[in-house]
Design a protein around this motif. Structure first.
Motif, PDB file in Angstrom:
ATOM      1  N   PHE A  82       1.101  -9.335   3.935  1.00 57.41           N
ATOM      2  CA  PHE A  82       1.608  -9.761   2.657  1.00 57.41           C
ATOM      3  C   PHE A  82       0.641 -11.130   2.341  1.00 57.41           C
ATOM      4  O   PHE A  82       0.105 -11.284   1.164  1.00 57.41           O
ATOM      5  CB  PHE A  82       2.993 -10.285   2.788  1.00 57.41           C
ATOM      6  CG  PHE A  82       3.477 -10.870   1.460  1.00 57.41           C
ATOM      7  CD1 PHE A  82       3.733 -10.107   0.498  1.00 57.41           C
ATOM      8  CD2 PHE A  82       4.029 -12.166   1.400  1.00 57.41           C
ATOM      9  CE1 PHE A  82       4.510 -10.627  -0.801  1.00 57.41           C
ATOM     10  CE2 PHE A  82       4.600 -12.798   0.068  1.00 57.41           C
ATOM     11  CZ  PHE A  82       4.692 -11.701  -0.731  1.00 57.41           C
ATOM     12  N   PRO A  83       0.020 -12.010   3.426  1.00 56.60           N
ATOM     13  CA  PRO A  83      -0.582 -13.065   3.035  1.00 56.60           C
ATOM     14  C   PRO A  83      -2.089 -12.454   2.561  1.00 56.60           C
ATOM     15  O   PRO A  83      -2.584 -13.229   1.672  1.00 56.60           O
ATOM     16  CB  PRO A  83      -1.008 -13.843   4.530  1.00 56.60           C
ATOM     17  CG  PRO A  83       0.092 -13.251   5.190  1.00 56.60           C
ATOM     18  CD  PRO A  83       0.674 -12.131   4.735  1.00 56.60           C
ATOM     19  N   LYS A  84      -2.575 -11.407   3.225  1.00 55.09           N
ATOM     20  CA  LYS A  84      -3.709 -10.890   2.448  1.00 55.09           C
ATOM     21  C   LYS A  84      -3.613 -10.418   1.124  1.00 55.09           C
ATOM     22  O   LYS A  84      -4.627 -10.510   0.168  1.00 55.09           O
ATOM     23  CB  LYS A  84      -4.147  -9.756   3.371  1.00 55.09           C
ATOM     24  CG  LYS A  84      -4.662  -9.916   4.895  1.00 55.09           C
ATOM     25  CD  LYS A  84      -4.848  -8.564   5.594  1.00 55.09           C
ATOM     26  CE  LYS A  84      -5.361  -9.019   7.004  1.00 55.09           C
ATOM     27  NZ  LYS A  84      -5.826  -7.938   7.799  1.00 55.09           N
ATOM     28  N   PHE A  85      -2.486  -9.870   0.853  1.00 58.04           N
ATOM     29  CA  PHE A  85      -2.462  -9.550  -0.437  1.00 58.04           C
ATOM     30  C   PHE A  85      -2.128 -10.704  -1.549  1.00 58.04           C
ATOM     31  O   PHE A  85      -2.935 -10.712  -2.493  1.00 58.04           O
ATOM     32  CB  PHE A  85      -0.983  -8.833  -0.595  1.00 58.04           C
ATOM     33  CG  PHE A  85      -0.435  -8.677  -2.027  1.00 58.04           C
ATOM     34  CD1 PHE A  85      -0.951  -7.835  -2.987  1.00 58.04           C
ATOM     35  CD2 PHE A  85       0.762  -9.422  -2.480  1.00 58.04           C
ATOM     36  CE1 PHE A  85      -0.354  -7.612  -4.304  1.00 58.04           C
ATOM     37  CE2 PHE A  85       1.158  -9.126  -3.678  1.00 58.04           C
ATOM     38  CZ  PHE A  85       0.523  -8.286  -4.598  1.00 58.04           C
ATOM     39  N   GLN A  86      -1.693 -11.728  -1.138  1.00 58.84           N
ATOM     40  CA  GLN A  86      -1.569 -13.062  -1.973  1.00 58.84           C
ATOM     41  C   GLN A  86      -3.046 -13.589  -2.036  1.00 58.84           C
ATOM     42  O   GLN A  86      -3.089 -13.940  -3.265  1.00 58.84           O
ATOM     43  CB  GLN A  86      -0.466 -13.991  -1.329  1.00 58.84           C
ATOM     44  CG  GLN A  86       0.767 -13.648  -1.277  1.00 58.84           C
ATOM     45  CD  GLN A  86       1.607 -14.734  -0.578  1.00 58.84           C
ATOM     46  OE1 GLN A  86       1.440 -15.104   0.371  1.00 58.84           O
ATOM     47  NE2 GLN A  86       2.733 -15.070  -1.354  1.00 58.84           N
ATOM     48  N   LYS A  87      -3.786 -13.527  -1.080  1.00 61.04           N
ATOM     49  CA  LYS A  87      -5.141 -14.136  -1.216  1.00 61.04           C
ATOM     50  C   LYS A  87      -5.967 -13.408  -2.220  1.00 61.04           C
ATOM     51  O   LYS A  87      -6.798 -13.887  -2.985  1.00 61.04           O
ATOM     52  CB  LYS A  87      -5.735 -14.107   0.072  1.00 61.04           C
ATOM     53  CG  LYS A  87      -6.917 -14.927   0.130  1.00 61.04           C
ATOM     54  CD  LYS A  87      -7.462 -15.005   1.705  1.00 61.04           C
ATOM     55  CE  LYS A  87      -8.898 -15.710   1.667  1.00 61.04           C
ATOM     56  NZ  LYS A  87     -10.051 -14.940   0.880  1.00 61.04           N
ATOM     57  N   ALA A  88      -5.819 -12.018  -2.046  1.00 59.21           N
ATOM     58  CA  ALA A  88      -6.780 -10.991  -2.896  1.00 59.21           C
ATOM     59  C   ALA A  88      -6.318 -11.016  -4.192  1.00 59.21           C
ATOM     60  O   ALA A  88      -7.196 -11.262  -5.334  1.00 59.21           O
ATOM     61  CB  ALA A  88      -6.681  -9.566  -2.409  1.00 59.21           C
ATOM     62  N   ARG A  89      -4.772 -11.184  -4.457  1.00 61.10           N
ATOM     63  CA  ARG A  89      -4.485 -11.293  -5.843  1.00 61.10           C
ATOM     64  C   ARG A  89      -4.968 -12.743  -6.532  1.00 61.10           C
ATOM     65  O   ARG A  89      -5.286 -12.758  -7.559  1.00 61.10           O
ATOM     66  CB  ARG A  89      -3.015 -11.198  -5.866  1.00 61.10           C
ATOM     67  CG  ARG A  89      -2.253 -11.432  -7.257  1.00 61.10           C
ATOM     68  CD  ARG A  89      -0.842 -10.901  -7.265  1.00 61.10           C
ATOM     69  NE  ARG A  89      -0.280 -12.072  -6.582  1.00 61.10           N
ATOM     70  CZ  ARG A  89       1.019 -12.042  -6.550  1.00 61.10           C
ATOM     71  NH1 ARG A  89       1.836 -11.132  -6.893  1.00 61.10           N
ATOM     72  NH2 ARG A  89       1.863 -13.018  -5.757  1.00 61.10           N
ATOM     73  N   LEU A  90      -5.050 -13.895  -5.889  1.00 68.42           N
ATOM     74  CA  LEU A  90      -5.147 -15.109  -6.365  1.00 68.42           C
ATOM     75  C   LEU A  90      -6.922 -14.968  -6.654  1.00 68.42           C
ATOM     76  O   LEU A  90      -7.149 -15.524  -7.538  1.00 68.42           O
ATOM     77  CB  LEU A  90      -5.120 -16.215  -5.337  1.00 68.42           C
ATOM     78  CG  LEU A  90      -3.472 -16.601  -5.197  1.00 68.42           C
ATOM     79  CD1 LEU A  90      -3.082 -17.552  -4.130  1.00 68.42           C
ATOM     80  CD2 LEU A  90      -3.203 -17.327  -6.453  1.00 68.42           C
ATOM     81  N   GLU A  91      -7.725 -14.374  -5.805  1.00 70.69           N
ATOM     82  CA  GLU A  91      -9.004 -14.143  -5.885  1.00 70.69           C
ATOM     83  C   GLU A  91      -9.442 -12.915  -6.761  1.00 70.69           C
ATOM     84  O   GLU A  91     -10.569 -13.049  -7.145  1.00 70.69           O
ATOM     85  CB  GLU A  91      -9.816 -13.896  -4.540  1.00 70.69           C
ATOM     86  CG  GLU A  91      -9.496 -15.166  -3.801  1.00 70.69           C
ATOM     87  CD  GLU A  91      -9.939 -15.102  -2.223  1.00 70.69           C
ATOM     88  OE1 GLU A  91     -10.506 -13.819  -1.988  1.00 70.69           O
ATOM     89  OE2 GLU A  91     -10.173 -16.143  -1.479  1.00 70.69           O
ATOM     90  N   ASN A  92      -8.626 -12.460  -7.410  1.00 71.57           N
ATOM     91  CA  ASN A  92      -8.594 -11.246  -8.120  1.00 71.57           C
ATOM     92  C   ASN A  92      -9.680 -10.241  -7.496  1.00 71.57           C
ATOM     93  O   ASN A  92     -10.686  -9.717  -8.225  1.00 71.57           O
ATOM     94  CB  ASN A  92      -9.141 -11.547  -9.577  1.00 71.57           C
ATOM     95  CG  ASN A  92      -9.091 -10.512 -10.541  1.00 71.57           C
ATOM     96  OD1 ASN A  92      -8.345  -9.615 -10.504  1.00 71.57           O
ATOM     97  ND2 ASN A  92      -9.876 -10.689 -11.634  1.00 71.57           N
ATOM     98  N   ASP A  93      -9.371  -9.835  -6.194  1.00 70.27           N
ATOM     99  CA  ASP A  93     -10.397  -9.227  -5.336  1.00 70.27           C
ATOM    100  C   ASP A  93      -9.849  -7.672  -5.467  1.00 70.27           C
ATOM    101  O   ASP A  93      -8.901  -7.308  -4.853  1.00 70.27           O
ATOM    102  CB  ASP A  93     -10.470  -9.461  -3.967  1.00 70.27           C
ATOM    103  CG  ASP A  93     -11.387  -8.950  -3.126  1.00 70.27           C
ATOM    104  OD1 ASP A  93     -11.791  -7.867  -3.492  1.00 70.27           O
ATOM    105  OD2 ASP A  93     -11.894  -9.463  -1.953  1.00 70.27           O
ATOM    106  N   VAL A  94     -10.446  -6.803  -6.570  1.00 73.44           N
ATOM    107  CA  VAL A  94      -9.917  -5.532  -6.825  1.00 73.44           C
ATOM    108  C   VAL A  94     -10.071  -4.795  -5.606  1.00 73.44           C
ATOM    109  O   VAL A  94      -9.167  -4.053  -5.374  1.00 73.44           O
ATOM    110  CB  VAL A  94     -10.522  -4.980  -8.209  1.00 73.44           C
ATOM    111  CG1 VAL A  94     -10.190  -3.641  -8.232  1.00 73.44           C
ATOM    112  CG2 VAL A  94     -10.134  -5.984  -9.316  1.00 73.44           C
ATOM    113  N   ASP A  95     -11.323  -4.761  -4.960  1.00 78.81           N
ATOM    114  CA  ASP A  95     -11.258  -3.829  -3.827  1.00 78.81           C
ATOM    115  C   ASP A  95     -10.557  -4.247  -2.779  1.00 78.81           C
ATOM    116  O   ASP A  95     -10.013  -3.178  -1.843  1.00 78.81           O
ATOM    117  CB  ASP A  95     -13.026  -4.045  -3.243  1.00 78.81           C
ATOM    118  CG  ASP A  95     -14.018  -3.480  -4.210  1.00 78.81           C
ATOM    119  OD1 ASP A  95     -13.502  -2.700  -5.181  1.00 78.81           O
ATOM    120  OD2 ASP A  95     -15.073  -3.944  -4.350  1.00 78.81           O
ATOM    121  N   LYS A  96     -10.370  -5.424  -2.446  1.00 78.71           N
ATOM    122  CA  LYS A  96      -9.212  -5.767  -1.236  1.00 78.71           C
ATOM    123  C   LYS A  96      -7.913  -5.341  -1.684  1.00 78.71           C
ATOM    124  O   LYS A  96      -7.259  -5.131  -0.697  1.00 78.71           O
ATOM    125  CB  LYS A  96      -9.303  -7.259  -1.127  1.00 78.71           C
ATOM    126  CG  LYS A  96      -8.692  -7.714   0.169  1.00 78.71           C
ATOM    127  CD  LYS A  96      -9.036  -7.354   1.630  1.00 78.71           C
ATOM    128  CE  LYS A  96      -8.854  -7.637   2.811  1.00 78.71           C
ATOM    129  NZ  LYS A  96      -9.329  -7.072   3.892  1.00 78.71           N
TER     130      LYS A  96
END
Length: 239
Positions: free
Chosen positions: A148-162
């Motif tokens: 979940f923290p990884k998901f939140q971080k990737a979403r904030l950074e708009n990291d599509v691959d992650k």
């Protein structure tokens, strides 16, 4: 992200209903002697309501069907049910809810204010069986904690691959949980717990109707008479 629906399923398992409505007459629980019905001896720890209520669960609503005064932190309910079902205890002047199974036997329930959703239940084989299922399910859901923290971080950074990578990991956890639940039902097809677990699956945001029908078909004829199984049958008739 849709694969976080697993969290929703687990909430269903632990805490499936929330709405409180006015009293109505319900035929499938009635007063009876403890010779052929149930007797619940309850103990409250670390909180002090003056009254507790026994609630029948229908869809997403609670219906008060009985109440008991608290004396020296203790209360009791006596009655009879046609089939084992999940009921809810609510508390006067408190918003908390305790879910548990009522079966026709004498058992104790100890409710601590710090673990209201996980009461200690002594003398009820079905509640013990459901507890064992929940413990195993939690080991799967713990895998979500680090995602979940990884998901939140990737979403904030708009990291599509992650986000795609996390989505694939969530799919694996989703499949693991589904397989675990279906295997549990298969191994316990003559237990009322199996029908309860399968009923929870039809409340999830992602429903595999064909798999639910396949799993429902393996339930024993006696379990299919239970209220939970009848709800599943109605769902399948509509799909």
């Amino acid at each position: 992200m849709k694969h976080f629906f697993l969290l929703g399923i687990f909430c269903i398992i632990i805490y499936s209903c929330k709405k409180n409505v006015s009293q109505i007459d319900l035929p499938n629980i009635s007063k009876a002697s403890t010779l052929n019905g149930f007797e619940i001896k309850g103990t409250l720890e670390n909180f002090y309501p003056e009254k507790v209520y026994l609630n029948k669960i229908i869809e997403d609503s609670f219906y008060k069907i009985d109440s008991a005064q608290i004396q020296n932190n203790n209360f009791s309910f006596i009655g009879i049910v046609e089939f084992p079902e999940r009921f809810a205890i609510t508390f006067e002047n408190y918003s908390s809810i305790t879910l548990f199974i009522i079966e026709n036997t004498q058992f104790e329930i100890i409710i601590n204010s710090e673990t209201i959703n996980d009461p200690i239940i002594i003398g009820s084989s079905l509640n013990n069986k459901l507890f064992e299922y929940k413990v195993e399910a939690k080991t799967i859901f713990k895998k979500i904690d680090y995602l979940f923290p990884k998901f939140q971080k990737a979403r904030l950074e708009n990291d599509v691959d992650k986000l795609a990578e996390i989505s694939e990991e969530m799919k694996k956890i989703e499949k693991e949980f589904t397989n675990f639940s279906n295997n549990y039902i298969l191994q316990n097809k003559e237990s009322y717990i199996a029908a309860m677990i399968l009923r929870d699956q039809i409340k999830s945001t992602t429903i595999d109707t064909l798999q639910i029908k396949k799993t429902y078909d393996i339930l024993s004829s006696e379990i299919k008479k239970s209220p939970d199984a009848k709800i599943i049958a109605s769902f399948l008739n509509l799909h």
